[in-house]
Design an enzyme around this catalytic site. Structure first.
Site, PDB file in Angstrom:
ATOM      1  N   ASP A 119       0.811  -1.120  -0.053  1.00  0.00           N
ATOM      2  CA  ASP A 119       0.028  -0.058   0.106  1.00  0.00           C
ATOM      3  C   ASP A 119       0.841   1.265  -0.243  1.00  0.00           C
ATOM      4  OD1 ASP A 119       1.012   0.302   2.562  1.00  0.00           O
ATOM      5  OD2 ASP A 119      -0.808   0.076   3.628  1.00  0.00           O
ATOM      6  N   ASP A 294      -8.215  -7.223  -0.325  1.00  0.00           N
ATOM      7  CA  ASP A 294      -7.217  -7.704   0.785  1.00  0.00           C
ATOM      8  C   ASP A 294      -7.976  -7.327   2.013  1.00  0.00           C
ATOM      9  OD1 ASP A 294      -6.864  -4.458   0.371  1.00  0.00           O
ATOM     10  OD2 ASP A 294      -6.044  -4.773   2.298  1.00  0.00           O
ATOM     11  N   CYS A 332     -12.317 -28.681   4.487  1.00  0.00           N
ATOM     12  CA  CYS A 332     -11.047 -28.043   4.334  1.00  0.00           C
ATOM     13  C   CYS A 332      -9.703 -28.996   4.171  1.00  0.00           C
ATOM     14  CB  CYS A 332     -10.869 -26.777   5.340  1.00  0.00           C
ATOM     15  SG  CYS A 332      -9.516 -25.776   5.334  1.00  0.00           S
ATOM     16  N   CYS A 334      -6.733 -27.722   4.584  1.00  0.00           N
ATOM     17  CA  CYS A 334      -5.483 -27.131   5.197  1.00  0.00           C
ATOM     18  C   CYS A 334      -4.830 -27.980   6.186  1.00  0.00           C
ATOM     19  CB  CYS A 334      -5.897 -25.618   5.697  1.00  0.00           C
ATOM     20  SG  CYS A 334      -6.288 -25.647   7.344  1.00  0.00           S
ATOM     21  N   CYS A 337      -6.878 -28.255   9.373  1.00  0.00           N
ATOM     22  CA  CYS A 337      -8.079 -29.134   9.392  1.00  0.00           C
ATOM     23  C   CYS A 337      -7.560 -30.723   9.193  1.00  0.00           C
ATOM     24  CB  CYS A 337      -8.992 -28.701   8.620  1.00  0.00           C
ATOM     25  SG  CYS A 337      -9.777 -27.268   8.942  1.00  0.00           S
ATOM     26  N   HIS A 362      -5.576 -21.560   8.934  1.00  0.00           N
ATOM     27  CA  HIS A 362      -7.011 -22.168   8.384  1.00  0.00           C
ATOM     28  C   HIS A 362      -7.796 -21.125   7.783  1.00  0.00           C
ATOM     29  CE1 HIS A 362     -11.106 -23.814   8.061  1.00  0.00           C
ATOM     30  NE2 HIS A 362     -11.462 -22.757   8.680  1.00  0.00           N
TER      31      HIS A 362
END
Lengths: 417, 456
Positions: A119, A294, A332, A334, A337, A362
């Site tokens: 930014d 974002d 999920c 990930c 998980c 997660h």
């Protein structure tokens, strides 16, 4: 560092070699729409950046100070993040632009080989520092470290961002609190933002490998947004951002502003809606034709013990989870998980940093999976059905908020209960 | 559990093989070994996937009972034990009563039970409740409940109370252990007690060998009561523990494994290994991580060197630091008391708390250094990141700072132990001790204030 060539570029492989820079004049970005929704304005596309070929629409997790909340770069990749956002204000203060010059940029410093976006630092100043004052020259502020008076000009912002070396830089814009009522203040900001854009473009030393995105301002006033759009689009840029939103404005004002901006922004360039990260907002904004987002929300909420799920979030501190041996989300994939149960997380959330890392991971993975589902559904041209299913799961036993119904109706997606 | 002594070194120390653990029947662990210390079931700061970048997937864990005594019912419902519950299945587990990483508040134990400090506060736990917890946690081995409370300077009466109640707990634990189906595959370790009194420690160990205790149920020993846990343990030097540990071990059968928990500094670890202690933990690297230090002390013995000229680490930056205990050393010897004066030295340093074994990553000197924490280190942190980056994360108070430091420190500690084993096998434990002493404390320039070398 040399700009990566199409052949060696990591990331999305979808027609990577065939993608042609059809739109922008930037050698550091090529953009190609892969599929469009036949009802709404949603589209999925491939954006090639110097460090990574990114599939859009996408969500960018915020790694303020050159790190994403306790996660190793390879964990962030494992969660399928394509771009991390860094904050110029923080990084420029510490470790500072000289260090980035010595180290060859933030990519090397933090060992992140995918894309980065920074930014401009302006938003942080206005939101974090009580004493920030905006003049034509730049943002004047008192250093929180030594109390001295400092000035962030468009030139200074770009100089820092050039040193950081992100794939995408944001122009310094005149940020006004969206809840401000004064029309004249927004008018000044819209015009000043374009004047600052010209100074940013001039200051950019690395146009060959760093893209500079203008920001559309104008608050919640359609006429000012149109003025800002017209002026900013007149400057040829590789992509555009919609700024000045997600600051606590009413949703009934938020979505028409996004809708207006995407109607006018060039179709053949990426569009980035700044500060948006709630799942429902992401789905609605994708329907309105936004490509990039974002937000700090996924990692911030993790620190309070919250995990993102299909109908919002669950707080793992709650006693209900003490004997719940399922993962946060069975669908999920990930690493949290795949390995950890809600019951175990319940014993350590808000007590051990490990819980924070596991939930951040997660939550980032959740955002990535949501965006992947959006992209897939657009490719199969069943985005409208996806939206209906998503909203039905999210608002399980509740009425749909009117703004969601209205926003989607505006792009021909009808929600039925 | 099976334990076999493979080699007893002429230079001190012994090499053992720990096998037959119920959760990993095929695994062989060579001793002296480190257990990965855990907090709430996880290695501090390290998620499972990150831990596995540092240690083997079967590295044994150390899990303090106090972290799980609030969750007995949950573990009972879960049925698969604490390692699996904590997503670390595949690792074997040793359970101790107290957490070596946290100072145990003193004076809270009484006849009814032992006080454990949980996230929620204090719990008084009886032998019955403790054994319920063990059945739920399903450790590969565990320490019998004990009241190891007596701190430094405890009265004879307090020590007597501690040993009296601990003997009662031990007998209860043995009875319950033998009756338990669920603990059939678990091994029970008896505590070695007696505060800081050689006589009391020796007496306690003798009582373990007497007919009053069912020795067939005891698979090993844990030396407790040398300290009351927490960061103060790093100040204990070889001289502070040598005689009392000897007094504890002397009456015991040599063939059983001996364990001791605590944030021991490297030189004291060497002394304990020299005395035949087999099992340690990783609370010291955790302590160093918490004050944002990176371990850099050298431990690699090169080829055999007989002249005492040892190669020094390339990355030593301790020149201005003195061994904290060195100034107190003569007095410590005289009074057999733990040195307490190092606070003064600590306060006089403008740096944060630190030890001569580490570099302080808060220190500004790291701000633009492109080199790793430790040159030549093969850990994930050193292979990927610079000191400048770790310093930046530290100063910015980012969560990744302790992650990267814990990875490095744990790696360094694990490697240190493989060097200890190597040194024992080649009868060179004293060389290793000299290497560390001379390298880490080289600024002392032979002023006679070096810590006691390993006693003959």
């Amino acid at each position: 560092m040399a700009t990566a060539t199409a052949a060696s570029l990591p990331g999305a492989s979808v027609a990577a070699a065939a993608a042609v820079s059809s739109s922008s004049s930037s050698p550091a970005l090529s953009f190609r729409i892969l599929a469009e929704c036949s009802k709404s304005k949603a589209r999925t596309s491939l954006m090639k950046l110097p460090h990574y070929a990114v599939e859009l629409p996408m969500f960018m997790p915020v790694g303020t100070q050159g790190t994403l909340k306790g996660l190793l770069p390879e964990q962030v990749k494992g969660a399928k993040a394509q771009v991390i956002l860094g904050n110029t204000y923080h990084l420029g203060t510490r470790p500072g632009k000289d260090l980035f010059q010595d180290f060859g940029g933030l990519h090397k410093f933090m060992q992140w080989d995918r894309a980065l976006l920074t930014d401009s630092g302006g938003f942080q100043m206005v939101s974090l520092l009580d004493l920030a004052e905006i003049t034509e020259e730049g943002v004047k502020f008192r250093s929180p470290y030594d109390g001295s008076e400092c000035m962030l000009t468009p030139e200074e912002s770009i100089e820092i961002q050039n040193a950081i070396g992100a794939d995408i830089m944001m122009q310094l814009d005149d940020v006004v609190d969206v809840r401000e009522k004064d029309y004249e203040r927004f008018k000044t900001a819209a015009y000043r933002t374009t004047r600052w854009l010209d100074r940013c473009i001039k200051a950019n030393k690395n146009p060959d490998r760093q893209n500079l995105f203008p920001i559309i301002q104008g608050g919640l006033f359609p006429d000012l947004r149109k003025i800002s759009l017209e002026q900013q689009i007149a400057r040829d840029a590789p992509g555009y951002a919609i700024g000045g939103l997600s600051g606590g404005e009413a949703k009934e004002k938020f979505w028409p502003t996004v809708h207006l901006c995407t109607d006018h922004l060039p179709k053949n360039k990426p569009r980035y809606c700044m500060g948006v990260g709630f799942a429902v907002d992401l789905v609605v904004c994708c329907a309105l034709g936004v490509d990039m987002f974002d937000c700090v929300f996924p990692t911030r909420t993790a620190r309070f013990g919250c995990a993102l799920v299909d109908n919002g979030q669950i707080n793992l501190k709650a006693r209900d989870f003490a004997n719940d041996f399922r993962p946060i989300d069975e669908k999920c994939g990930c690493s949290t998980c795949r390995n950890y149960s809600r019951a175990y997380l319940h014993t350590i959330v808000t007590k051990e940093t490990v819980a924070c890392h596991l939930l951040s991971l997660h939550n980032v993975a959740y955002q990535m999976r949501l965006m992947q589902s959006i992209r897939d559904s657009i490719k199969k041209d069943c985005f409208a059905e996806f939206v209906e299913d998503f909203m039905a799961a999210y608002y399980k036993d509740q009425e749909y908020p009117q703004w969601v119904v209205d926003a989607l109706a505006a792009v021909k997606i009808t929600l039925k209960k | 559990m099976k334990f076999a002594i493979e080699y007893i070194s002429k230079g001190g120390g012994r090499i053992g093989r720990l096998t037959g653990l119920q959760s990993q029947p095929g695994a062989v662990h060579e001793t002296p070994m480190v257990l990965v210390s855990t907090v709430g079931g996880s290695a501090p700061h390290l998620t499972q996937d990150v831990l596995h970048l540092v240690v083997d997937k079967d590295a044994p864990l150390h899990v303090p009972a106090q972290h799980f005594c609030d969750h007995v019912q949950v573990l009972q419902n879960y049925k698969k034990g604490v390692a699996h519950f904590s997503a670390l299945q595949g690792h074997s587990v040793c359970v101790s009563v107290q957490d070596a990483a946290k100072a145990t508040p003193q004076g809270y134990n009484h006849k009814k039970g032992v006080s454990l400090w949980t996230y929620g506060g204090r719990q008084i736990i009886t032998a019955d409740k403790y054994m319920d917890l063990m059945e739920a946690m399903q450790p590969d081995w565990y320490e019998a409940l004990n009241d190891a409370d007596p701190g430094i300077g405890s009265s004879k009466k307090r020590i007597l109370n501690s040993t009296t109640s601990s003997m009662e707990y031990l007998k209860q634990c043995i009875t319950l252990h033998k009756a338990s189906q669920k603990l059939k595959g678990s091994a029970l370790f008896a505590p070695l007690l007696g505060g800081r009194s050689e006589k009391a420690r020796n007496g306690w160990s003798k009582s373990l060998m007497s007919t009053t205790v069912d020795k067939s149920a005891i698979s090993g020993y844990t030396i407790v009561g040398l300290h009351t846990n927490g960061p103060e343990v790093e100040d204990l030097q070889p001289v502070n523990v040598s005689n009392i540990v000897k007094a504890s071990l002397e009456p015991l059968a040599a063939e059983l494994p001996r364990q001791t928990a605590g944030m021991w500094n490297p030189l004291t670890v060497l002394q304990l290994a020299h005395l035949g202690v087999d099992i340690f933990d990783s609370t010291f690297p955790f302590l160093v991580t918490e004050r944002r230090g990176a371990l850099t002390f050298p431990f690699r013995l090169n080829r055999r060197q007989n002249d005492g000229a040892y190669s020094k680490g390339s990355c030593l930056e301790h020149q201005n630091k003195k061994l904290k205990v060195s100034e107190d050393s003569p007095k410590a010897k005289a009074e057999e008391e733990v040195p307490r004066q190092d606070n003064k030295i600590r306060e006089s340093e403008d740096e944060e708390l630190s030890s001569p074994y580490e570099i302080n990553m808060k220190n500004k000197s790291n701000v633009s250094l492109m080199k790793p924490l430790l040159e030549g280190c093969e850990c994930y942190t050193c292979k990927n990141f610079t000191r400048a980056y770790v310093h930046h994360l530290t100063i910015a108070n980012e969560l990744l700072a302790p992650v990267l430091l814990m990875m490095h420190n744990l790696h360094h500690w694990m490697d240190f132990f493989s060097s200890i084993r190597e040194a024992i096998k080649t009868d060179r434990l004293e060389d290793l001790q000299t290497l560390i002493t001379t390298s880490v404390f080289e600024s002392n320039e032979g002023d006679g204030l070096l810590p006691d070398l390993i006693s003959a």
